[in-house]
Design an enzyme around this catalytic site. Structure first.
Site, PDB file in Angstrom:
ATOM      1  N   TYR A 107      -1.578  -0.336  10.303  1.00  0.00           N
ATOM      2  CA  TYR A 107      -1.677  -0.658   8.867  1.00  0.00           C
ATOM      3  C   TYR A 107      -0.399  -0.220   8.148  1.00  0.00           C
ATOM      4  O   TYR A 107       0.151  -0.975   7.345  1.00  0.00           O
ATOM      5  CB  TYR A 107      -2.911   0.039   8.294  1.00  0.00           C
ATOM      6  CG  TYR A 107      -3.231  -0.302   6.854  1.00  0.00           C
ATOM      7  CD1 TYR A 107      -3.891  -1.487   6.517  1.00  0.00           C
ATOM      8  CD2 TYR A 107      -2.920   0.573   5.816  1.00  0.00           C
ATOM      9  CE1 TYR A 107      -4.205  -1.793   5.200  1.00  0.00           C
ATOM     10  CE2 TYR A 107      -3.237   0.282   4.500  1.00  0.00           C
ATOM     11  CZ  TYR A 107      -3.877  -0.897   4.193  1.00  0.00           C
ATOM     12  OH  TYR A 107      -4.198  -1.202   2.886  1.00  0.00           O
ATOM     13  N   SER A 144       0.865  -1.193   0.000  1.00  0.00           N
ATOM     14  CA  SER A 144       0.000   0.000   0.000  1.00  0.00           C
ATOM     15  C   SER A 144       0.890   1.227   0.000  1.00  0.00           C
ATOM     16  O   SER A 144       2.052   1.150   0.429  1.00  0.00           O
ATOM     17  CB  SER A 144      -0.872   0.001   1.259  1.00  0.00           C
ATOM     18  OG  SER A 144      -1.498   1.257   1.442  1.00  0.00           O
TER      19      SER A 144
HETATM   20  N1  LIG Z   1      -8.767  -0.189  -1.200  1.00  0.00           N
HETATM   21  C1  LIG Z   1      -7.684   0.547  -1.053  1.00  0.00           C
HETATM   22  O1  LIG Z   1      -7.731   1.779  -1.076  1.00  0.00           O
HETATM   23  C2  LIG Z   1      -6.354  -0.103  -0.858  1.00  0.00           C
HETATM   24  C3  LIG Z   1      -5.211   0.693  -0.924  1.00  0.00           C
HETATM   25  C4  LIG Z   1      -3.971   0.106  -0.729  1.00  0.00           C
HETATM   26  C5  LIG Z   1      -3.875  -1.248  -0.471  1.00  0.00           C
HETATM   27  N2  LIG Z   1      -5.010  -1.986  -0.398  1.00  0.00           N
HETATM   28  C6  LIG Z   1      -4.850  -3.400  -0.105  1.00  0.00           C
HETATM   29  O2  LIG Z   1      -5.457  -4.143  -1.131  1.00  0.00           O
HETATM   30  C7  LIG Z   1      -5.925  -5.391  -0.613  1.00  0.00           C
HETATM   31  C8  LIG Z   1      -7.375  -5.608  -0.998  1.00  0.00           C
HETATM   32  O3  LIG Z   1      -8.122  -4.547  -0.457  1.00  0.00           O
HETATM   33  P1  LIG Z   1      -9.604  -4.194  -0.914  1.00  0.00           P
HETATM   34  O4  LIG Z   1      -9.705  -2.736  -0.821  1.00  0.00           O
HETATM   35  O5  LIG Z   1      -9.957  -4.896  -2.155  1.00  0.00           O
HETATM   36  O6  LIG Z   1     -10.402  -4.796   0.337  1.00  0.00           O
HETATM   37  P2  LIG Z   1     -11.805  -5.553   0.497  1.00  0.00           P
HETATM   38  O7  LIG Z   1     -12.163  -5.375   1.927  1.00  0.00           O
HETATM   39  O8  LIG Z   1     -12.761  -5.138  -0.557  1.00  0.00           O
HETATM   40  O9  LIG Z   1     -11.379  -7.065   0.249  1.00  0.00           O
HETATM   41  C9  LIG Z   1     -10.527  -7.738   1.110  1.00  0.00           C
HETATM   42  C10 LIG Z   1     -10.933  -9.183   1.141  1.00  0.00           C
HETATM   43  O10 LIG Z   1     -10.001  -9.862   1.994  1.00  0.00           O
HETATM   44  C11 LIG Z   1     -10.720 -10.807   2.753  1.00  0.00           C
HETATM   45  N3  LIG Z   1     -10.006 -11.130   3.987  1.00  0.00           N
HETATM   46  C12 LIG Z   1      -9.862 -10.369   5.089  1.00  0.00           C
HETATM   47  N4  LIG Z   1      -9.193 -11.036   6.039  1.00  0.00           N
HETATM   48  C13 LIG Z   1      -8.890 -12.259   5.516  1.00  0.00           C
HETATM   49  C14 LIG Z   1      -8.237 -13.414   6.015  1.00  0.00           C
HETATM   50  N5  LIG Z   1      -7.769 -13.438   7.260  1.00  0.00           N
HETATM   51  N6  LIG Z   1      -8.120 -14.490   5.205  1.00  0.00           N
HETATM   52  C15 LIG Z   1      -8.620 -14.469   3.949  1.00  0.00           C
HETATM   53  N7  LIG Z   1      -9.270 -13.409   3.434  1.00  0.00           N
HETATM   54  C16 LIG Z   1      -9.410 -12.320   4.206  1.00  0.00           C
HETATM   55  C17 LIG Z   1     -12.048 -10.131   3.045  1.00  0.00           C
HETATM   56  O11 LIG Z   1     -13.059 -11.074   3.397  1.00  0.00           O
HETATM   57  C18 LIG Z   1     -12.325  -9.412   1.734  1.00  0.00           C
HETATM   58  O12 LIG Z   1     -13.104 -10.205   0.860  1.00  0.00           O
HETATM   59  C19 LIG Z   1      -5.652  -5.336   0.896  1.00  0.00           C
HETATM   60  O13 LIG Z   1      -4.428  -5.965   1.188  1.00  0.00           O
HETATM   61  C20 LIG Z   1      -5.546  -3.846   1.159  1.00  0.00           C
HETATM   62  O14 LIG Z   1      -4.791  -3.572   2.308  1.00  0.00           O
HETATM   63  C21 LIG Z   1      -6.239  -1.452  -0.590  1.00  0.00           C
END
Ligand SMILES: NC(=O)c1ccc[n+]([C@@H]2O[C@H](COP(=O)([O-])OP(=O)(O)OC[C@H]3O[C@@H](n4cnc5c(N)ncnc54)[C@H](O)[C@@H]3O)[C@@H](O)[C@H]2O)c1
Length: 256
Positions: free
Chosen positions: A155, A142
């Site tokens: 985070y 991230s």
């Molecule tokens: N959305 C953003 O702005 C953003 C920015 C930077 C990084 N990220 C990273 O991208 C990745 C995906 O994020 P997103 O925004 O699509 O999130 P999201 O919440 O839409 O999806 C995350 C998924 O991970 C699953 N999950 C959570 N804990 C888990 C576990 N212990 N085992 C298996 N699955 C698990 C959840 O059930 C969910 O379906 C994450 O690592 C997040 O930190 C997101």
């Protein structure tokens, strides 16, 4: 279907929602058989339904990536089902709000258990299979792993660990023919980010969005599909000379 991942199997964590779901659909459209792994089995099954309806191949796996035995079972099931494993996208993650002064130990531990330890556990389980296949791993970090984001202490620290782990894995796994790269997305509107955006606006989502956009030279947030395309590039042969790279996909957020 252009088939950039034809004949390969991809294990994608957190593929029941947001970026992981977009990646699962894109990888399948590019010819990969996809193991859709998520804590929420129902969400994983929904992603599989979308993929199979579009003519792709996928299985749903209900797995907590912070639990070693569940991860090992899920990877073994994937290999049994599809005959091998070439690609791992360590995408699943959880957020955690608060500065160090007000982050609880439970939040800290959960944030590290999923974001950092989950990446380690899934990689450890997948490596023996990737080794024989000359595969690739993409870790989801991230912008929070590169710069300090206010009130996101655990985070930021956990994603910083993912950045460092990516470099370490790239060095260790290169001789075995496995490439390891990380993506640092800027803010993408998904269920993960909604609480943070709302909190930033003092409870008002639109105010939080407006405040966040000020940090983005490109003038908008990212989409799950845009991040999925970066993951596709890093998993495909098009990035064959890249390993240990930390790629910001952030609309210029960290360029300032
Ligand atoms: N959305 C953003 O702005 C953003 C920015 C930077 C990084 N990220 C990273 O991208 C990745 C995906 O994020 P997103 O925004 O699509 O999130 P999201 O919440 O839409 O999806 C995350 C998924 O991970 C699953 N999950 C959570 N804990 C888990 C576990 N212990 N085992 C298996 N699955 C698990 C959840 O059930 C969910 O379906 C994450 O690592 C997040 O930190 C997101």
């Amino acid at each position: 279907m252009s088939g950039r991942l034809q004949g390969r199997t991809a294990f994608i964590t957190g593929a029941g929602s947001g970026i992981g779901r977009a990646a699962a659909e894109l990888f399948a459209a590019e010819g990969a058989a996809v193991a859709v792994a998520d804590l929420r089995g129902d969400a994983a099954a929904e992603t599989v339904e979308k993929i199979t309806t579009a003519g792709g191949t996928a299985i749903a796996l209900s797995v907590d990536i912070s639990a070693a035995d569940q991860v090992a079972d899920a990877v073994e099931r994937t290999v049994r089902e599809f005959g091998g494993l070439q690609l791992l996208y360590n995408n699943a993650g959880v957020d955690s709000s608060g500065s160090v002064a007000d982050t609880t130990e439970d939040d800290w531990d959960r944030c590290f258990a999923v974001n950092a330890k989950g990446t380690y556990l899934c990689s450890r389980a997948a490596i023996p299979h990737l080794r024989t296949a000359g595969g690739a791993i993409v870790n989801q970090a991230s912008v929070a792993g590169l710069v300090g984001v206010p009130n996101f202490a655990a985070y930021c620290a956990a994603k910083g660990a993912v950045v460092s782990l990516t470099r370490s894995m790239a060095v260790d796994l290169s001789p075995q023919g496995i490439r390891v790269n990380a993506i640092c997305p800027g803010t993408v509107f998904t269920p993960l980010m909604e609480p943070m955006l709302r909190a930033r606006g003092g409870g008002d989502l639109d105010a939080g969005l407006a405040k966040t956009l000020l940090k983005y030279p490109i003038g908008r947030l990212g989409t799950p599909e845009e991040i999925a395309k970066v993951a596709l590039f890093l998993c495909s042969d098009e990035s064959s000379f890249m390993t240990g790279s930390i790629i910001a996909a952030d609309g210029g957020m960290t360029a300032q």
